[in-house]
Enzyme design. Structure first.
Site, PDB file in Angstrom:
ATOM      1  N   GLY A  65       4.034   1.278  -2.965  1.00  4.32           N
ATOM      2  CA  GLY A  65       5.099   0.596  -2.239  1.00  4.32           C
ATOM      3  C   GLY A  65       5.907   1.570  -1.399  1.00  4.32           C
ATOM      4  O   GLY A  65       6.412   2.571  -1.917  1.00  4.32           O
ATOM      5  N   ALA A  66       6.024   1.290  -0.104  1.00  2.00           N
ATOM      6  CA  ALA A  66       6.778   2.163   0.804  1.00  2.00           C
ATOM      7  C   ALA A  66       8.030   1.474   1.309  1.00  2.00           C
ATOM      8  O   ALA A  66       8.411   1.600   2.471  1.00  2.00           O
ATOM      9  CB  ALA A  66       5.892   2.602   1.973  1.00  2.00           C
ATOM     10  N   GLY A  67       8.658   0.704   0.417  1.00  2.00           N
ATOM     11  CA  GLY A  67       9.953   0.118   0.731  1.00  2.00           C
ATOM     12  C   GLY A  67      11.043   1.142   0.472  1.00  2.00           C
ATOM     13  O   GLY A  67      10.796   2.355   0.444  1.00  2.00           O
ATOM     14  N   TYR A  68      12.263   0.677   0.231  1.00  2.00           N
ATOM     15  CA  TYR A  68      13.383   1.592   0.009  1.00  2.00           C
ATOM     16  C   TYR A  68      13.113   2.547  -1.155  1.00  2.00           C
ATOM     17  O   TYR A  68      13.266   3.759  -1.036  1.00  2.00           O
ATOM     18  CB  TYR A  68      14.665   0.803  -0.275  1.00  2.00           C
ATOM     19  CG  TYR A  68      15.190   0.022   0.901  1.00  2.00           C
ATOM     20  CD1 TYR A  68      15.631   0.664   2.047  1.00  2.00           C
ATOM     21  CD2 TYR A  68      15.252  -1.365   0.866  1.00  2.00           C
ATOM     22  CE1 TYR A  68      16.115  -0.053   3.128  1.00  2.00           C
ATOM     23  CE2 TYR A  68      15.739  -2.093   1.945  1.00  2.00           C
ATOM     24  CZ  TYR A  68      16.170  -1.427   3.070  1.00  2.00           C
ATOM     25  OH  TYR A  68      16.646  -2.146   4.144  1.00  2.00           O
TER      26      TYR A  68
ATOM     27  N   LYS B 205       0.533  -1.782   1.664  1.00  2.00           N
ATOM     28  CA  LYS B 205      -0.413  -2.619   2.418  1.00  2.00           C
ATOM     29  C   LYS B 205      -0.061  -2.668   3.895  1.00  2.00           C
ATOM     30  O   LYS B 205      -0.871  -3.082   4.727  1.00  2.00           O
ATOM     31  CB  LYS B 205      -0.475  -4.028   1.831  1.00  2.00           C
ATOM     32  CG  LYS B 205       0.806  -4.830   1.945  1.00  2.00           C
ATOM     33  CD  LYS B 205       0.632  -6.204   1.319  1.00  2.00           C
ATOM     34  CE  LYS B 205       1.916  -7.033   1.418  1.00  2.00           C
ATOM     35  NZ  LYS B 205       1.734  -8.377   0.807  1.00  2.00           N
TER      36      LYS B 205
ATOM     37  N   VAL C 217      -2.719  -3.331  -3.536  1.00  2.00           N
ATOM     38  CA  VAL C 217      -2.918  -3.208  -4.982  1.00  2.00           C
ATOM     39  C   VAL C 217      -3.463  -4.513  -5.550  1.00  2.00           C
ATOM     40  O   VAL C 217      -2.984  -5.597  -5.225  1.00  2.00           O
ATOM     41  CB  VAL C 217      -1.588  -2.857  -5.685  1.00  2.00           C
ATOM     42  CG1 VAL C 217      -1.776  -2.804  -7.204  1.00  2.00           C
ATOM     43  CG2 VAL C 217      -1.037  -1.541  -5.175  1.00  2.00           C
TER      44      VAL C 217
ATOM     45  N   GLU D 275      24.670 -14.062   4.584  1.00  2.00           N
ATOM     46  CA  GLU D 275      24.389 -13.206   5.734  1.00  2.00           C
ATOM     47  C   GLU D 275      23.728 -14.001   6.869  1.00  2.00           C
ATOM     48  O   GLU D 275      24.057 -13.823   8.042  1.00  2.00           O
ATOM     49  CB  GLU D 275      23.498 -12.042   5.314  1.00  2.00           C
ATOM     50  CG  GLU D 275      24.235 -10.990   4.489  1.00  2.00           C
ATOM     51  CD  GLU D 275      23.305  -9.914   3.964  1.00  2.00           C
ATOM     52  OE1 GLU D 275      23.764  -8.772   3.806  1.00  2.00           O
ATOM     53  OE2 GLU D 275      22.116 -10.208   3.706  1.00  2.00           O
TER      54      GLU D 275
END
Length: 247
Positions: A8-11, A35, A77, A165
């Site tokens: 995972g390349a999130g935060y 992904k 994954v 928001e």
């Protein structure tokens, strides 16, 4: 040599990769897997959904920001084998590791609400955020032909952080679209099961948010328990269990 696998390349995943690149021994292998090649600032998705920000302004290529000693792999994954320290992918060979960090992020959940999957627009990623604004814009533009009040009616389900928001951004969006297409007032209604919005904040701050939204034409229906979502309407029940609709 230790092998660290970050999924995972999130935060969370991106932060872990950048920090570990600085603090681990030089021979450590760090693989960052996602992904997608784009990192999306998900806390800004509400602006894309309301049309107040472009998709490219809230996203960037992961490969442009990771250190040179971090290897990026684009893969999805599919399975964990914790006993053998191995991860399988639907589009890549298996990867073995010494340490694994799971930071695969969130997935939107409709909790089995009837009709949500078929008739609601879910805010989850860049594609769904873009689709929300496209739909709003298309419906407002269509009003001159259809004369259907539903084309000028937006229902936001939920008054948590994201819902509020979105509502805040829609305050500006509906004014712009009204002027652009020369249509009557665009109605925005928020349905929330709780008796007040933003219960995680103190009452004074919550009341300020209510006052701001209502002053800007947002209709807040608290104590509204959504029963189902139909094609073109949200069905909810009030405190007396009477059924109502927001078209």
């Amino acid at each position: 040599m230790a092998h660290i696998l970050i999924l995972g390349a999130g935060y969370g995943g991106l932060k872990a990769a950048r920090d570990l690149a600085k603090t681990t021994p030089a021979d450590t292998q760090i693989d960052l897997v996602d992904k997608n090649v784009l990192h999306v600032e998900k806390t800004a998705l509400h602006m894309v959904a309301a049309g107040t920000a472009k998709p490219e302004s809230v996203s960037f290529d992961v490969r442009d920001v990771i250190p040179s000693n971090v290897n990026f792999i684009q893969a999805t994954v599919s399975k964990f084998d914790l006993e053998n320290k191995k991860v399988s992918f639907s589009d890549h060979d298996d990867i073995e590791y010494d340490y694994v960090i799971v930071a695969l992020g969130f997935r939107s959940e409709d909790f089995g609400l009837e009709g949500a999957d078929e008739h609601a627009l879910i805010l989850q990623d860049l594609d769904t955020a873009t689709e929300i604004y496209k739909t709003i814009n298309k419906n407002v533009a269509n009003y001159k032909t259809s004369q259907d009040p539903k084309d000028l009616s937006i229902a936001v389900c939920g008054a948590g952080f994201t819902g509020i928001e979105v509502l805040g951004e829609l305050v500006d969006t509906v004014k712009i679209l009204k002027a652009k297409y020369g249509v009557p007032e665009i109605k925005v209604t928020c349905l929330e099961m709780a008796t007040r919005i933003l219960p995680m904040f103190d009452e004074e701050l919550s009341n300020y948010a209510v006052s701001y939204l209502e002053k800007n034409g947002i209709k807040l229906l608290t104590g509204a328990k959504i029963a189902k979502i139909e094609d073109g309407a949200v069905v909810y029940k009030d405190a007396e269990d009477a059924e109502h609709k927001v078209e």
